[in-house]
Design a protein around this motif. Structure first.
Motif, mmCIF file in Angstrom:
data_model
loop_
_atom_site.group_PDB
_atom_site.id
_atom_site.type_symbol
_atom_site.label_atom_id
_atom_site.label_comp_id
_atom_site.label_asym_id
_atom_site.label_seq_id
_atom_site.Cartn_x
_atom_site.Cartn_y
_atom_site.Cartn_z
ATOM 1 N N ASP A 179 -107.966 -3.638 -113.539
ATOM 2 C CA ASP A 179 -108.618 -4.253 -112.380
ATOM 3 C C ASP A 179 -108.272 -5.724 -112.239
ATOM 4 N N LEU A 180 -108.053 -6.380 -113.376
ATOM 5 C CA LEU A 180 -107.855 -7.827 -113.383
ATOM 6 C C LEU A 180 -106.851 -8.190 -114.463
ATOM 7 N N ILE A 181 -105.986 -9.154 -114.147
ATOM 8 C CA ILE A 181 -105.006 -9.647 -115.117
ATOM 9 C C ILE A 181 -105.263 -11.122 -115.378
ATOM 10 N N LEU A 182 -105.288 -11.494 -116.665
ATOM 11 C CA LEU A 182 -105.321 -12.901 -117.071
ATOM 12 C C LEU A 182 -103.894 -13.264 -117.450
ATOM 13 N N LEU A 183 -103.289 -14.164 -116.683
ATOM 14 C CA LEU A 183 -101.840 -14.379 -116.765
ATOM 15 C C LEU A 183 -101.489 -15.809 -117.151
ATOM 16 N N ASP A 184 -100.682 -15.946 -118.198
ATOM 17 C CA ASP A 184 -100.154 -17.251 -118.584
ATOM 18 C C ASP A 184 -98.867 -17.516 -117.800
ATOM 19 N N VAL A 185 -98.494 -18.782 -117.706
ATOM 20 C CA VAL A 185 -97.257 -19.144 -116.998
ATOM 21 C C VAL A 185 -96.120 -19.337 -117.987
ATOM 22 N N PHE A 186 -96.317 -20.226 -118.948
ATOM 23 C CA PHE A 186 -95.246 -20.564 -119.884
ATOM 24 C C PHE A 186 -95.183 -19.547 -121.014
ATOM 25 N N MET A 187 -94.147 -18.715 -120.982
ATOM 26 C CA MET A 187 -93.897 -17.749 -122.040
ATOM 27 C C MET A 187 -92.478 -17.966 -122.543
ATOM 28 N N GLN A 188 -92.207 -17.608 -123.801
ATOM 29 C CA GLN A 188 -90.919 -17.940 -124.415
ATOM 30 C C GLN A 188 -89.743 -17.366 -123.638
ATOM 31 N N GLN A 189 -89.877 -16.117 -123.201
ATOM 32 C CA GLN A 189 -88.762 -15.470 -122.516
ATOM 33 C C GLN A 189 -88.996 -15.293 -121.019
ATOM 34 N N ASP A 190 -90.197 -15.546 -120.561
ATOM 35 C CA ASP A 190 -90.543 -15.249 -119.171
ATOM 36 C C ASP A 190 -91.326 -16.386 -118.539
ATOM 37 N N ASN A 191 -91.361 -16.324 -117.217
ATOM 38 C CA ASN A 191 -92.256 -17.178 -116.447
ATOM 39 C C ASN A 191 -93.304 -16.270 -115.820
ATOM 40 N N GLY A 192 -94.554 -16.501 -116.154
ATOM 41 C CA GLY A 192 -95.612 -15.620 -115.686
ATOM 42 C C GLY A 192 -95.674 -15.476 -114.172
ATOM 43 N N LEU A 193 -95.215 -16.503 -113.455
ATOM 44 C CA LEU A 193 -95.250 -16.430 -111.993
ATOM 45 C C LEU A 193 -94.406 -15.268 -111.466
ATOM 46 N N ASP A 194 -93.398 -14.865 -112.233
ATOM 47 C CA ASP A 194 -92.531 -13.766 -111.782
ATOM 48 C C ASP A 194 -93.263 -12.428 -111.734
ATOM 49 N N LEU A 195 -94.413 -12.343 -112.406
ATOM 50 C CA LEU A 195 -95.167 -11.094 -112.375
ATOM 51 C C LEU A 195 -95.943 -10.932 -111.065
ATOM 52 N N LEU A 196 -96.233 -12.035 -110.394
ATOM 53 C CA LEU A 196 -97.077 -11.967 -109.192
ATOM 54 C C LEU A 196 -96.456 -11.117 -108.085
ATOM 55 N N PRO A 197 -95.174 -11.295 -107.734
ATOM 56 C CA PRO A 197 -94.601 -10.398 -106.721
ATOM 57 C C PRO A 197 -94.504 -8.950 -107.187
ATOM 58 N N MET A 198 -94.349 -8.739 -108.495
ATOM 59 C CA MET A 198 -94.315 -7.368 -109.020
ATOM 60 C C MET A 198 -95.652 -6.674 -108.784
ATOM 61 N N ILE A 199 -96.736 -7.407 -109.007
ATOM 62 C CA ILE A 199 -98.074 -6.828 -108.802
ATOM 63 C C ILE A 199 -98.249 -6.466 -107.338
ATOM 64 N N ARG A 200 -97.850 -7.372 -106.449
ATOM 65 C CA ARG A 200 -97.981 -7.112 -105.008
ATOM 66 C C ARG A 200 -97.129 -5.905 -104.607
ATOM 67 N N ALA A 201 -95.924 -5.816 -105.154
ATOM 68 C CA ALA A 201 -95.026 -4.708 -104.795
ATOM 69 C C ALA A 201 -95.537 -3.372 -105.319
ATOM 70 N N SER A 202 -96.336 -3.394 -106.386
ATOM 71 C CA SER A 202 -96.841 -2.143 -106.964
ATOM 72 C C SER A 202 -97.834 -1.439 -106.040
ATOM 73 N N GLY A 203 -98.460 -2.202 -105.154
ATOM 74 C CA GLY A 203 -99.442 -1.620 -104.249
ATOM 75 C C GLY A 203 -100.798 -1.380 -104.883
ATOM 76 N N ARG A 204 -100.949 -1.736 -106.159
ATOM 77 C CA ARG A 204 -102.231 -1.524 -106.835
ATOM 78 C C ARG A 204 -103.197 -2.674 -106.534
ATOM 79 N N ALA A 205 -104.465 -2.350 -106.489
ATOM 80 C CA ALA A 205 -105.503 -3.348 -106.204
ATOM 81 C C ALA A 205 -105.863 -4.081 -107.491
ATOM 82 N N ILE A 206 -104.953 -4.932 -107.931
ATOM 83 C CA ILE A 206 -105.139 -5.702 -109.155
ATOM 84 C C ILE A 206 -105.172 -7.180 -108.797
ATOM 85 N N ASP A 207 -106.208 -7.867 -109.237
ATOM 86 C CA ASP A 207 -106.311 -9.308 -109.007
ATOM 87 C C ASP A 207 -105.868 -10.069 -110.249
ATOM 88 N N VAL A 208 -105.599 -11.366 -110.050
ATOM 89 C CA VAL A 208 -105.049 -12.184 -111.126
ATOM 90 C C VAL A 208 -105.818 -13.494 -111.246
#
Length: 239
Positions: free
Chosen positions: A51-80
């Motif tokens: 239902d809800l994601i707690l998301l960090d931005v600075f990760m060693q291999q990733d940028n957490g912001l890149d997950l935001l469009p993935m969540i939107r594209a999934s079509g699931r009702a998940i908030d962040v």
């Protein structure tokens, strides 16, 4: 039960946030993802409730912001809710653009974390309880929620979280003690006037019980002690 997915590659921080989540009534941590790949796999699994994601931005291999469009594209009702040390305008503006429901800048205290979760939950309940909305309902959705909860926990003007934490740590270490303003002020080395302001506020929020004693001169002396059932609340201000 509201299912919360934590996305953070720092194991200690992720576990602390898990403990925080499980302390908030009605919420449960349903998993921890240390990479965006793991998070995306959970999001794309319809059998894994989130239902809800707690998301960090600075990760060693990733940028957490890149997950935001993935969540939107999934079509699931998940908030962040973003939880990050990133405080630059670009990061925060990008997060808002993708509709995050709150943004916590590290470090923060548990009461602010709780406000974020409960404020989001309140809005979620309001959204699910109407087929049509009045203007007042829309106003509550757009401008209420966490802000209303923050008002109930925000310290009065002149009080600081750092000094409050110092006082609460002493009280937590002496749960059975009855003490006066002078006792506590001397123990933590702050002025009596300042200490009195914090004690009045702690009594107002029912963490402390107040009793009045009269000395030989007839002047009243206020004494305080911890309300045992409020120790968990006291410890929120010890964070």
């Amino acid at each position: 039960m509201i299912n919360v997915l934590i996305v953070d590659d720092d194991a200690m921080v992720a576990d602390l946030n898990r403990l925080y989540v499980n302390r908030v009534e009605g919420f449960s941590c349903c998993g921890i993802a240390s990479t965006l790949g793991q998070a995306e796999a959970v999001i794309n699994d319809p059998h894994h409730p989130v239902d809800l994601i707690l998301l960090d931005v600075f990760m060693q291999q990733d940028n957490g912001l890149d997950l935001l469009p993935m969540i939107r594209a999934s079509g699931r009702a998940i908030d962040v809710i973003m939880i990050s040390s990133a405080s630059d305008a670009t990061t925060i503006q990008t997060s808002m653009h993708y509709g995050v429901v709150d943004y916590l800048i590290k470090p923060f205290q548990f009461p602010r974390f709780e406000e974020a979760l409960k404020g989001w939950s309140k809005k979620r309940q309001l959204m699910g309880s109407h087929q049509n909305y009045k203007q007042t309902d829309v106003d509550r959705l757009l401008h209420g929620g966490a802000a209303e909860l923050a008002d109930s926990k925000r310290l009065p003007k002149g009080l600081t979280p750092q000094t409050l934490r110092t006082l609460c740590l002493w009280i937590d270490a002496h749960p059975d003690a009855e003490f006066s303003t002078d006792d506590l002020a001397n123990a933590v080395a702050i002025s009596r006037v300042s200490c009195r302001k914090y004690l009045i506020w702690l009594a107002q929020v029912t963490i402390l019980f107040t009793s009045i004693h009269y000395g030989a001169t007839g002047r009243p002396v206020y004494r305080y002690r911890l309300q045992p059932e409020q120790r968990a609340l006291l410890r929120q201000y010890c964070q």
